[in-house]
Design an enzyme around this catalytic site. Structure first.
Site, mmCIF file in Angstrom:
data_model
loop_
_atom_site.group_PDB
_atom_site.id
_atom_site.type_symbol
_atom_site.label_atom_id
_atom_site.label_comp_id
_atom_site.label_asym_id
_atom_site.label_seq_id
_atom_site.Cartn_x
_atom_site.Cartn_y
_atom_site.Cartn_z
ATOM 1 N N ASP A 193 -3.760 -17.255 5.386
ATOM 2 C CA ASP A 193 -4.872 -18.019 4.776
ATOM 3 C C ASP A 193 -5.585 -18.865 5.828
ATOM 4 O O ASP A 193 -6.807 -19.036 5.786
ATOM 5 C CB ASP A 193 -4.421 -18.864 3.584
ATOM 6 N N TYR A 206 0.805 -1.225 0.000
ATOM 7 C CA TYR A 206 0.000 0.000 0.000
ATOM 8 C C TYR A 206 0.834 1.268 0.000
ATOM 9 O O TYR A 206 0.297 2.365 -0.010
ATOM 10 C CB TYR A 206 -0.924 0.015 1.218
ATOM 11 N N ASP A 238 -6.306 -5.176 5.631
ATOM 12 C CA ASP A 238 -7.395 -4.648 4.811
ATOM 13 C C ASP A 238 -8.407 -5.759 4.525
ATOM 14 O O ASP A 238 -9.616 -5.618 4.740
ATOM 15 C CB ASP A 238 -6.808 -4.102 3.508
ATOM 16 N N LYS A 291 2.095 -13.863 6.010
ATOM 17 C CA LYS A 291 2.349 -14.890 4.980
ATOM 18 C C LYS A 291 3.851 -15.156 4.916
ATOM 19 O O LYS A 291 4.451 -15.215 3.826
ATOM 20 C CB LYS A 291 1.852 -14.396 3.614
#
Ligand code: NAI
Length: 408
Positions: free
Chosen positions: A271, A150, A295, A217
């Site tokens: 995930d 971002y 987000d 992640k």
């Protein structure tokens, strides 16, 4: 007398009895939801503190209405006022369309270094939800606001810049990418991760929360997302080693029993978090996330408890804090007195907590909860529950007000 909030030398807030608070009414449904929100927030402060405390709202321009009046989407004066008053509340802002114009929300966060986006997500009966047990969702997302993909560092496919960078990558680092690639940079730093995780820990202690989960992640992006996880643990233990315990230590040395006064810190792959918050939401409490993960998960969690119309939010830095309705300007219903004012009202309750006026914040949350339980609500919710009467935005604000007054 109206005075600004200030920051004491130890970093805590110094809040006068009549603080001046900046307010951006917002575009679209902003002017629909703000009058009711202001009425409820003022009433809560009055009910709890009698005449001792009062907010003096200072309306500042931003967004479409500002552009029409002043030719500027986000006037310098608005940023300076928020900077000097330290605390602001805002409605939704239209993102101007056009090349090179960045979202006003992103600009506000950048200018004021509002690095932590905080979104509490809980369920209010009988809001329609796709979950069988939405009441098990009670989480707070701490999303890093300033870096990650971002940061806005990217170049278009076939651009001079992307070809130049690909040349450097190939020559110096041996990365051979398809020549037409668009490129983006994902910066993540120890210092920005540390300050976010520190804030999440402080919140956990203050609100007596039990667990902080670092959502990342790092299994794939080892140095960026993996760094977030590593630096997050390090920060939590360095700053609060006497009150934080890792999940690993909890089982290795405490047989899974949390020592009194301690908060557990652990990490989970992003995930898996998405699956877990559907299957085992009661196992999650505070989530500390890099920007992109944060987000996704905050909007997904908001949907689990009934959508953005009731989800509050705050963007907080070390200097300033801006509380905001998390939805957009809803142009399809703007000006129709139909919008749900809860997101704005509940963001205001977070602002009252931030000022140290927790009792007033609690009174607002309780009034919203009772109003929703009363069975009349705005059409975004009522339309999904058979037999429920839809009321206007102003009528629903009045219902919240009546519930607030009843409890005093
Ligand atoms: P949106 O959130 O404005 O609308 C999506 C859908 O949700 C619409 O059907 C709308 O009617 C409904 N909705 C949203 N808030 C509601 C409320 N309080 N009560 C009842 N229904 C509600 O998102 P969209 O359409 O993608 O964006 C519209 C504009 O808002 C754009 O200019 C966008 O950039 C801006 N925006 C601003 C945000 C902010 O200032 N924080 C956040 C998201 C979008």
């Amino acid at each position: 007398m109206s005075e600004p909030v200030s920051i004491a030398p130890d970093g805590t807030l110094d809040v006068p009895d009549q603080p001046a608070i900046a307010c951006i009414q917002g575009d679209g449904i902003g002017p629909d939801i703000w009058p009711g929100a202001r009425m409820v927030l003022d009433a809560a402060v009055r009910a709890v503190f009698k005449d001792k405390k009062k907010i003096n709202w200072v309306l500042v321009p931003a967004g479409q209405s500002s552009y029409r009046q002043t030719g500027e989407w986000l006037p310098r004066q608005t940023l300076d006022t928020i900077k000097s008053l330290k605390v602001a509340i805002k409605g939704p802002l239209t993102t101007p369309v056009g090349d090179g114009i960045r979202s006003l929300n992103v600009q506000l966060r950048r200018h004021l270094d509002l690095y932590a986006c905080i979104r509490p997500v809980r369920y209010y009966t009988p809001v329609p939800s796709p979950m069988k047990h939405p009441e098990k969702v009670d989480m707070v997302v701490f999303r890093e606001n300033t870096e990650d993909v971002y940061a806005g560092i990217e170049w278009a496919s076939d651009s001079r810049e992307s070809r130049q960078l690909m040349g450097l990558l190939k020559t110096h680092l041996g990365c051979d990418l398809p020549g037409s690639s668009a490129l983006g940079i994902k910066p993540m730093s120890p210092e920005k991760t540390r300050r976010l995780v520190k804030k999440a820990c402080e919140y956990a202690f203050e609100k007596k929360r039990k667990t902080i989960t670092l959502m990342h992640k790092g299994n794939i992006m080892k140095f960026t997302e993996g760094g977030f996880c590593k630096w997050g643990y390090e920060a939590a233990l360095e700053y609060f080693g006497d009150r934080i315990i890792t999940e690993k230590d909890l089982y290795a040395t405490h047989e899974g029993i949390v020592p009194p006064g301690h908060v557990v810190i652990r990490d989970r792959i992003a995930d898996m978090v998405f699956a877990d918050v559907l299957l085992r939401p009661e196992q999650y409490d505070i989530l500390a996330c890099p920007n992109l993960n944060g987000d996704y998960i905050s909007d997904a969690l908001a949907a689990q408890v009934g959508g953005l119309g009731i989800a509050p939010g705050a963007n907080i830095g070390n200097d300033c804090a801006v509380f905001e309705a998390t939805h957009g300007t809803a142009p399809d219903i703007a000006g129709k007195d139909a919008a749900n004012p809860c997101s704005m009202i509940l963001s205001g309750a977070m602002m009252l907590d931030h000022l140290g006026w927790q009792k007033a914040g609690d009174a607002v949350r309780q009034a919203v909860s009772r109003a929703l339980a009363g069975g009349r609500m705005t059409s975004d919710l009522a339309g999904q529950i058979p037999g429920v009467e839809a009321v206007s935005c102003s009528a629903f604000s009045n219902i919240i007000m009546e519930n607030l007054e009843k409890s005093f």
